[in-house]
Design an enzyme around this catalytic site. Structure first.
Site, PDB file in Angstrom:
ATOM      1  N   TYR A   1       7.227   0.176   5.727  1.00 20.47           N
ATOM      2  CA  TYR A   1       6.605   1.224   5.917  1.00 20.47           C
ATOM      3  C   TYR A   1       6.001   1.988   4.708  1.00 20.47           C
ATOM      4  O   TYR A   1       4.298   2.049   4.736  1.00 20.47           O
ATOM      5  CB  TYR A   1       7.531   2.760   5.964  1.00 20.47           C
TER       6      TYR A   1
ATOM      7  N   ASP B   1       8.206   5.762  10.774  1.00 24.90           N
ATOM      8  CA  ASP B   1       9.416   6.073   9.788  1.00 24.90           C
ATOM      9  C   ASP B   1       9.882   6.907  10.641  1.00 24.90           C
ATOM     10  O   ASP B   1      10.109   6.606  11.472  1.00 24.90           O
ATOM     11  CB  ASP B   1       8.527   6.954   8.813  1.00 24.90           C
TER      12      ASP B   1
ATOM     13  N   GLU C   1       3.978   9.087  -1.205  1.00 26.12           N
ATOM     14  CA  GLU C   1       4.836   8.111  -0.494  1.00 26.12           C
ATOM     15  C   GLU C   1       6.451   8.070  -0.536  1.00 26.12           C
ATOM     16  O   GLU C   1       7.821   8.292  -0.189  1.00 26.12           O
ATOM     17  CB  GLU C   1       4.439   6.986   0.311  1.00 26.12           C
TER      18      GLU C   1
END
Ligand code: SF4
Length: 336
Positions: free
Chosen positions: A117, A135, A34
């Protein structure tokens, strides 16, 4: 599960790309992916991710890693603060969470480099908990779907969209919902030419029904980037190239650069070297290069030069270059 989520998940399960971080349940590996995927496309991330996980397979390995090796693993991905934050967060996890990535929003958000996020992405993808991960892709898809016309650069607009995403996230299958939203933004609801004809949620999509895809999301214009004019010197002698490691700045901290000076003329740089008691022999003007950061633009006029003087730089033999993580802005000028 509402209609929106069920259509989306069904489409995702039938069409998903095979990406290495989708074949793991290891929360640490999902976290690393991520962070790498922020600002970088999936296809670019794949080799970096595989190398990173192979070299640093556990949070403990990451917490202990030497900064030079960490930057080497990150070299080319840019935004090196992401790598530093990963290491800092890993050290905190070793210290406060017995080496285990926490599974609560409150604990995650306290770790360096983990914002709203990323916390949502880790909780939904790694721990199957219904936390929204909003996002740029999600903002684009949902602002088109719901016809949100407010400026998506504003925090209050992002909060509205995050609320909608939170409302939609399936409490039965949050993992696949978040994956599906990521996949939508990357493959169907793209910035230009979205593939609305085959989109699973086109039936109720405001932008599709009203032909407003190119107008949404609305994002106000950014201020002009600050520009800096550099004179950059590829300085070398028979022992190697002269490099300087950036220290204690947010930009490029820990990376190596060629000597460069905020100036418009090489004469100014020659004067600086003279004042240091050194002589610069300019061999060639090799032209102008530009490097653009998120908030800044570097215009570099680059020269090849030699010196016989001892200077306070790290001198690197060509065969050892791989050991020194170099700023991308200067890697491009080294290549040419
Ligand atoms: S129909 Fe088109 S604009 Fe609407 S969500 Fe799907 S891809 Fe995006």
């Amino acid at each position: 599960m509402n209609d929106f989520s069920s259509k989306l998940i069904k489409w995702y399960l039938a069409n998903k790309r095979d990406l290495p971080w989708r074949n793991t349940t290891n929360p640490y590996h999902i976290w690393v992916s991520e962070i790498m995927l922020q600002q970088t496309q999936a296809a670019t991330v794949i080799p970096y991710y595989l190398r990173f996980i192979e070299t640093l397979p556990s949070i403990e390995d990451l917490a202990k890693v030497d900064l030079d090796l960490l930057y080497k693993l990150w070299e080319g991905l840019g935004y090196y603060s992401r790598a530093r934050n990963l290491k800092n967060a890993a050290m905190t996890i070793m210290e406060k969470h017995q080496g285990v990535l926490p599974n609560t929003y409150d604990d995650l958000i306290k770790l360096k480099g983990i914002g709203r996020y990323t916390a949502g992405a880790i909780l939904s993808l790694a721990f199957h908990l219904p936390y929204s991960a909003t996002d740029g892709n999600v903002i684009r898809t949902l602002s088109r779907y719901y016809g949100i016309k407010e400026d998506t650069r504003l925090e209050k607009t992002k909060t509205i969209i995050d609320g909608l995403n939170q409302k939609n996230i399936s409490i039965i299958d949050p993992h696949n919902y978040t994956q599906a939203m990521i996949e939508m933004g990357a493959t169907l609801c793209t910035k230009s030419k979205p593939k609305c004809e085959i989109c699973p949620i086109n039936e109720h999509c405001y932008a599709y029904l009203n032909n407003k895809q190119s107008e949404l999301p609305f994002t106000s214009k950014l201020k002009q980037k600050k520009e800096i004019q550099w004179i950059t010197v590829i300085l070398r002698n028979e022992a190697g190239d002269y490099l300087l490691q950036k220290q204690e700045t947010n930009l490029l901290n820990g990376l190596y650069l060629y000597p460069q000076f905020e100036a418009e003329s090489i004469n100014y740089v020659e004067d600086i070297f003279n004042e240091l008691g050194a002589t610069l022999f300019i061999n060639e003007d090799i032209g102008s290069y530009t490097h653009v950061f998120s908030h800044l633009k570097w215009d570099m006029r680059v020269y090849h030069a030699t010196t016989s003087s001892n200077l306070d730089y790290t001198v690197v033999k060509p065969s050892n270059f791989d050991l020194y993580p170099m700023a991308t802005a200067h890697k491009q000028i080294k290549k040419d």
